[in-house]
Design an enzyme around this catalytic site. Structure first.
Site, PDB file in Angstrom:
ATOM      1  N   THR A 171      39.942 -21.256  -6.141  1.00 17.49           N
ATOM      2  CA  THR A 171      41.647 -21.288  -5.467  1.00 17.49           C
ATOM      3  C   THR A 171      42.370 -21.715  -6.829  1.00 17.49           C
ATOM      4  O   THR A 171      41.901 -22.183  -7.891  1.00 17.49           O
ATOM      5  CB  THR A 171      41.611 -22.553  -4.685  1.00 17.49           C
ATOM      6  OG1 THR A 171      42.907 -22.991  -4.565  1.00 17.49           O
ATOM      7  CG2 THR A 171      40.719 -23.531  -5.050  1.00 17.49           C
ATOM      8  N   ASP A 172      43.558 -21.538  -6.722  1.00 18.11           N
ATOM      9  CA  ASP A 172      44.567 -21.960  -7.680  1.00 18.11           C
ATOM     10  C   ASP A 172      44.736 -23.404  -7.858  1.00 18.11           C
ATOM     11  O   ASP A 172      45.363 -23.970  -8.755  1.00 18.11           O
ATOM     12  CB  ASP A 172      45.964 -21.287  -7.880  1.00 18.11           C
ATOM     13  CG  ASP A 172      46.580 -21.482  -6.481  1.00 18.11           C
ATOM     14  OD1 ASP A 172      45.925 -22.229  -5.403  1.00 18.11           O
ATOM     15  OD2 ASP A 172      47.847 -21.062  -6.297  1.00 18.11           O
ATOM     16  N   GLU A 173      44.335 -24.056  -6.749  1.00 19.90           N
ATOM     17  CA  GLU A 173      44.399 -25.681  -6.877  1.00 19.90           C
ATOM     18  C   GLU A 173      43.539 -26.309  -7.528  1.00 19.90           C
ATOM     19  O   GLU A 173      43.881 -27.511  -8.098  1.00 19.90           O
ATOM     20  CB  GLU A 173      44.051 -26.164  -5.373  1.00 19.90           C
ATOM     21  CG  GLU A 173      45.258 -25.257  -4.426  1.00 19.90           C
ATOM     22  CD  GLU A 173      45.028 -25.872  -2.863  1.00 19.90           C
ATOM     23  OE1 GLU A 173      44.670 -27.054  -2.721  1.00 19.90           O
ATOM     24  OE2 GLU A 173      45.344 -25.071  -1.821  1.00 19.90           O
ATOM     25  N   TYR A 203      39.405 -31.814  -2.365  1.00 21.49           N
ATOM     26  CA  TYR A 203      39.117 -30.323  -2.172  1.00 21.49           C
ATOM     27  C   TYR A 203      39.089 -29.657  -3.547  1.00 21.49           C
ATOM     28  O   TYR A 203      38.159 -29.000  -3.939  1.00 21.49           O
ATOM     29  CB  TYR A 203      40.093 -29.659  -0.867  1.00 21.49           C
ATOM     30  CG  TYR A 203      39.967 -28.059  -1.314  1.00 21.49           C
ATOM     31  CD1 TYR A 203      39.114 -27.068  -0.725  1.00 21.49           C
ATOM     32  CD2 TYR A 203      41.363 -27.544  -1.739  1.00 21.49           C
ATOM     33  CE1 TYR A 203      39.146 -25.944  -0.832  1.00 21.49           C
ATOM     34  CE2 TYR A 203      41.222 -25.878  -1.782  1.00 21.49           C
ATOM     35  CZ  TYR A 203      40.112 -25.238  -1.466  1.00 21.49           C
ATOM     36  OH  TYR A 203      39.979 -23.914  -1.309  1.00 21.49           O
ATOM     37  N   LYS A 238      36.111 -27.679  -5.649  1.00 19.85           N
ATOM     38  CA  LYS A 238      35.933 -26.412  -6.009  1.00 19.85           C
ATOM     39  C   LYS A 238      36.265 -26.120  -7.573  1.00 19.85           C
ATOM     40  O   LYS A 238      35.347 -25.134  -8.029  1.00 19.85           O
ATOM     41  CB  LYS A 238      37.512 -25.720  -5.375  1.00 19.85           C
ATOM     42  CG  LYS A 238      37.401 -25.464  -4.129  1.00 19.85           C
ATOM     43  CD  LYS A 238      36.508 -24.558  -3.406  1.00 19.85           C
ATOM     44  CE  LYS A 238      36.762 -23.005  -3.866  1.00 19.85           C
ATOM     45  NZ  LYS A 238      35.526 -22.218  -3.053  1.00 19.85           N
TER      46      LYS A 238
HETATM   47  P1  NAD Z   1      37.508 -21.193   6.090  1.00 18.88           P
HETATM   48  O1  NAD Z   1      37.399 -22.595   6.151  1.00 18.88           O
HETATM   49  O2  NAD Z   1      38.334 -20.558   7.074  1.00 18.88           O
HETATM   50  O3  NAD Z   1      36.080 -20.752   6.265  1.00 18.88           O
HETATM   51  C1  NAD Z   1      35.065 -21.414   5.699  1.00 18.88           C
HETATM   52  C2  NAD Z   1      33.704 -20.810   6.101  1.00 18.88           C
HETATM   53  O4  NAD Z   1      32.481 -21.369   5.249  1.00 18.88           O
HETATM   54  C3  NAD Z   1      33.497 -20.994   7.632  1.00 18.88           C
HETATM   55  O5  NAD Z   1      33.205 -20.043   8.403  1.00 18.88           O
HETATM   56  C4  NAD Z   1      32.353 -22.125   7.478  1.00 18.88           C
HETATM   57  O6  NAD Z   1      31.426 -22.108   8.786  1.00 18.88           O
HETATM   58  C5  NAD Z   1      31.659 -21.723   6.242  1.00 18.88           C
HETATM   59  N1  NAD Z   1      30.914 -22.697   5.655  1.00 18.88           N
HETATM   60  C6  NAD Z   1      31.169 -24.147   5.387  1.00 18.88           C
HETATM   61  N2  NAD Z   1      30.071 -24.625   4.616  1.00 18.88           N
HETATM   62  C7  NAD Z   1      29.138 -23.788   4.758  1.00 18.88           C
HETATM   63  C8  NAD Z   1      27.718 -23.917   4.038  1.00 18.88           C
HETATM   64  N3  NAD Z   1      27.350 -24.963   3.774  1.00 18.88           N
HETATM   65  N4  NAD Z   1      26.892 -22.745   4.202  1.00 18.88           N
HETATM   66  C9  NAD Z   1      27.423 -21.721   4.907  1.00 18.88           C
HETATM   67  N5  NAD Z   1      28.820 -21.534   5.365  1.00 18.88           N
HETATM   68  C10 NAD Z   1      29.610 -22.533   5.410  1.00 18.88           C
HETATM   69  O7  NAD Z   1      38.126 -20.986   4.610  1.00 18.88           O
HETATM   70  P2  NAD Z   1      38.881 -19.646   4.255  1.00 18.88           P
HETATM   71  O8  NAD Z   1      40.278 -20.070   4.278  1.00 18.88           O
HETATM   72  O9  NAD Z   1      38.311 -18.469   4.644  1.00 18.88           O
HETATM   73  O10 NAD Z   1      38.526 -19.811   2.614  1.00 18.88           O
HETATM   74  C11 NAD Z   1      37.341 -19.059   2.039  1.00 18.88           C
HETATM   75  C12 NAD Z   1      37.099 -19.535   0.696  1.00 18.88           C
HETATM   76  O11 NAD Z   1      38.349 -19.106  -0.234  1.00 18.88           O
HETATM   77  C13 NAD Z   1      36.807 -20.740   0.245  1.00 18.88           C
HETATM   78  O12 NAD Z   1      35.892 -20.867  -0.790  1.00 18.88           O
HETATM   79  C14 NAD Z   1      38.106 -21.311  -0.232  1.00 18.88           C
HETATM   80  O13 NAD Z   1      38.178 -22.346  -1.085  1.00 18.88           O
HETATM   81  C15 NAD Z   1      38.772 -20.102  -0.837  1.00 18.88           C
HETATM   82  N6  NAD Z   1      40.008 -19.886  -1.084  1.00 18.88           N
HETATM   83  C16 NAD Z   1      41.097 -20.021   0.233  1.00 18.88           C
HETATM   84  C17 NAD Z   1      42.318 -19.776   0.008  1.00 18.88           C
HETATM   85  C18 NAD Z   1      43.224 -19.993   1.390  1.00 18.88           C
HETATM   86  O14 NAD Z   1      44.370 -19.836   1.163  1.00 18.88           O
HETATM   87  N7  NAD Z   1      42.611 -20.189   2.624  1.00 18.88           N
HETATM   88  C19 NAD Z   1      42.934 -19.655  -1.169  1.00 18.88           C
HETATM   89  C20 NAD Z   1      42.153 -19.308  -2.169  1.00 18.88           C
HETATM   90  C21 NAD Z   1      40.741 -19.748  -2.313  1.00 18.88           C
HETATM   91  P1  TYD Z   2      47.983 -25.765   3.858  1.00 13.93           P
HETATM   92  O1  TYD Z   2      48.178 -24.686   4.413  1.00 13.93           O
HETATM   93  O2  TYD Z   2      47.177 -26.662   4.138  1.00 13.93           O
HETATM   94  O3  TYD Z   2      47.294 -25.226   2.375  1.00 13.93           O
HETATM   95  P2  TYD Z   2      47.111 -26.263   0.755  1.00 13.93           P
HETATM   96  O4  TYD Z   2      47.214 -27.179   0.951  1.00 13.93           O
HETATM   97  O5  TYD Z   2      45.973 -25.644   0.424  1.00 13.93           O
HETATM   98  O6  TYD Z   2      48.309 -25.364   0.008  1.00 13.93           O
HETATM   99  O7  TYD Z   2      49.524 -26.375   3.302  1.00 13.93           O
HETATM  100  C1  TYD Z   2      50.297 -25.561   2.699  1.00 13.93           C
HETATM  101  C2  TYD Z   2      51.624 -26.311   2.282  1.00 13.93           C
HETATM  102  O8  TYD Z   2      52.333 -26.428   3.581  1.00 13.93           O
HETATM  103  C3  TYD Z   2      51.220 -27.440   1.724  1.00 13.93           C
HETATM  104  O9  TYD Z   2      52.378 -27.867   0.767  1.00 13.93           O
HETATM  105  C4  TYD Z   2      51.368 -28.322   2.876  1.00 13.93           C
HETATM  106  C5  TYD Z   2      52.352 -28.142   3.808  1.00 13.93           C
HETATM  107  N1  TYD Z   2      52.010 -28.521   5.327  1.00 13.93           N
HETATM  108  C6  TYD Z   2      52.997 -29.133   5.906  1.00 13.93           C
HETATM  109  O10 TYD Z   2      54.316 -29.158   5.519  1.00 13.93           O
HETATM  110  N2  TYD Z   2      52.782 -29.454   7.282  1.00 13.93           N
HETATM  111  C7  TYD Z   2      51.616 -28.977   7.834  1.00 13.93           C
HETATM  112  O11 TYD Z   2      51.375 -29.375   9.251  1.00 13.93           O
HETATM  113  C8  TYD Z   2      50.590 -28.434   7.222  1.00 13.93           C
HETATM  114  C9  TYD Z   2      49.130 -28.054   7.547  1.00 13.93           C
HETATM  115  C10 TYD Z   2      50.916 -28.240   5.825  1.00 13.93           C
END
Ligand code: NAD
Ligand code: TYD
Length: 341
Positions: free
Chosen positions: A117-119, A143, A147
């Site tokens: 992630t960019d975070e 988080y 990561k």
């Molecule tokens: P998500 O929470 O929707 O899915 C995570 C999945 O991982 C779930 O299916 C969960 O059951 C599984 N999981 C959790 N712990 C596990 C373990 N110990 N072993 C096997 N499976 C396990 O998350 P997402 O949004 O699909 O994100 C997927 C990946 O991409 C993550 O690594 C996250 O850090 C990264 N990512 C997400 C975003 C975003 O905007 N959602 C952006 C950049 C990177």
């Molecule tokens: P989120 O979807 O949780 O992603 P991340 O924290 O990983 O960026 O949140 C996106 C942005 O929206 C973040 O600045 C927090 C804000 N946010 C709200 O304002 N209200 C909410 O209920 C949630 C879930 C997020």
């Protein structure tokens, strides 16, 4: 790439990636290892284009014996690691589980692509230049810290043991099948049900938004042509403040559901107490992946949001199943009920 192990493939991005890969490459065999936490669901894998090429295995990425068994049984040549706890708010309320799941070491014996992630780069002021591959790590939430730790382990395995790895640091994704704890699906479902739309702080925090299929395409490009040992920054080149995203979702719902009792949906917007340590702004420079691999995002934000809202409107059975199986109401209570306006 013949036998692919996807970890976390029952979650949002992982399941979209499996759908995407099956559409791109009919021959690839996919083993999907997922622990089925609250965020993972077999509902996300129900309508795969080639179910016979997909094997679901219920288990954890931390189970080395199981991983060894999957490697030898299925001749795994490539791993894409999505498995993680992924929600910042949950990492504030319960950080321990993020250490247990997100601080992973890579699996040896295959090309290992780690989805990050960019975070990990921390937060930007309005004047700062965007994050890029060389930006020093400065994570600020549990988080992001977990990561960041896994990114360091993955790189350490490359320098110490010569493991063929790659990493992508991607910005915020949105699209179908995203668990409704994240901003966009939470706002869609709350608005549909006439519930308050909880905007943290002043709503002027900035994220870079990427449609999930664009992310899937970037990962495939990295697997095909990316250089081993390299990191690629991936983003959508879209940086509206949160409040603008929420208002756009309200406008889209007003258009799609003009007769709703809750229209105009923007009347539901409610400012609530800010997230502790809330990162103010993310922005990411995608010049490297564009230059080296010819990738750039192809989805327009407004159109992507329309498609996403339509998907949630068309899939009430998914919404019901996902919210039931995940103790969703309890999460809403935990995260929102004590938040002061
Ligand atoms: P998500 O929470 O929707 O899915 C995570 C999945 O991982 C779930 O299916 C969960 O059951 C599984 N999981 C959790 N712990 C596990 C373990 N110990 N072993 C096997 N499976 C396990 O998350 P997402 O949004 O699909 O994100 C997927 C990946 O991409 C993550 O690594 C996250 O850090 C990264 N990512 C997400 C975003 C975003 O905007 N959602 C952006 C950049 C990177
Ligand atoms: P989120 O979807 O949780 O992603 P991340 O924290 O990983 O960026 O949140 C996106 C942005 O929206 C973040 O600045 C927090 C804000 N946010 C709200 O304002 N209200 C909410 O209920 C949630 C879930 C997020």
């Amino acid at each position: 790439m013949k036998n692919l192990l996807v970890t976390g493939g029952a979650g949002f991005i992982g399941s979209n990636f499996i759908h995407y890969m099956q559409k791109q490459n009919a021959d690839i065999r996919i083993v999907n290892l997922d622990a089925l936490t609250y965020a993972g669901s077999l509902e996300n894998l129900k309508d795969l284009p080639r179910p016979e090429q997909h094997l679901f295995v219920h288990g954890s990425i931390t189970d080395r014996a199981l991983l060894d068994q999957l490697f030898s049984e299925h001749k795994i040549d490539t791993v894409v690691n999505f498995a993680a706890e992924s929600h910042v708010d949950r990492s504030i309320l319960n950080p321990g589980v993020f250490v247990d799941t997100n601080v992973i070491v890579p699996v040896e014996g295959a090309r290992f692509h780690h989805v990050s992630t960019d975070e990990v780069f921390g937060t930007l002021t309005r004047e700062d230049p965007p994050f890029e591959e060389e930006t020093p790590y400065a994570p600020r939430s549990p988080y992001a810290a977990a990561k960041a730790s896994s990114d360091h382990f993955v790189r350490a395995y490359q320098t110490t043991f010569g493991l063929p790895i790659s990493i992508s640091n991607c910005s915020n994704n949105y699209g179908p099948r995203q668990f409704p704890e994240k901003l966009i699906p939470l706002m869609i479902l709350n608005a549909l049900n006439g519930k308050p739309l909880p905007v943290y702080g002043d709503g002027m925090q900035i994220r870079d938004w990427l449609y999930v299929d664009d992310h899937c395409e970037a990962i495939l490009r990295i697997l095909q042509d990316g250089r081993e040992g390299e990191t690629y920054c991936v983003g959508g080149d879209n940086q509206p403040p949160n409040i603008e995203i929420v208002k756009t979702i309200c406008d889209i719902l007003d258009e799609l559901q003009p007769d709703s009792a809750f229209a105009p949906h923007s009347q539901l917007i409610t400012y609530v107490a800010d997230r502790p340590g809330h990162d103010r702004r993310y922005d990411i420079n995608i010049a490297k992946i564009e230059r080296e691999l010819g990738w750039k995002p192809s989805h327009d934000l407004r159109q992507g949001l329309v498609d996403t809202v339509r998907w949630y409107l068309s899939n009430p059975a998914w919404v019901e199943a996902i919210t039931k199986q995940s103790d969703y109401d309890n999460w809403l209570k935990k995260n929102y009920s004590d938040r002061k306006a």
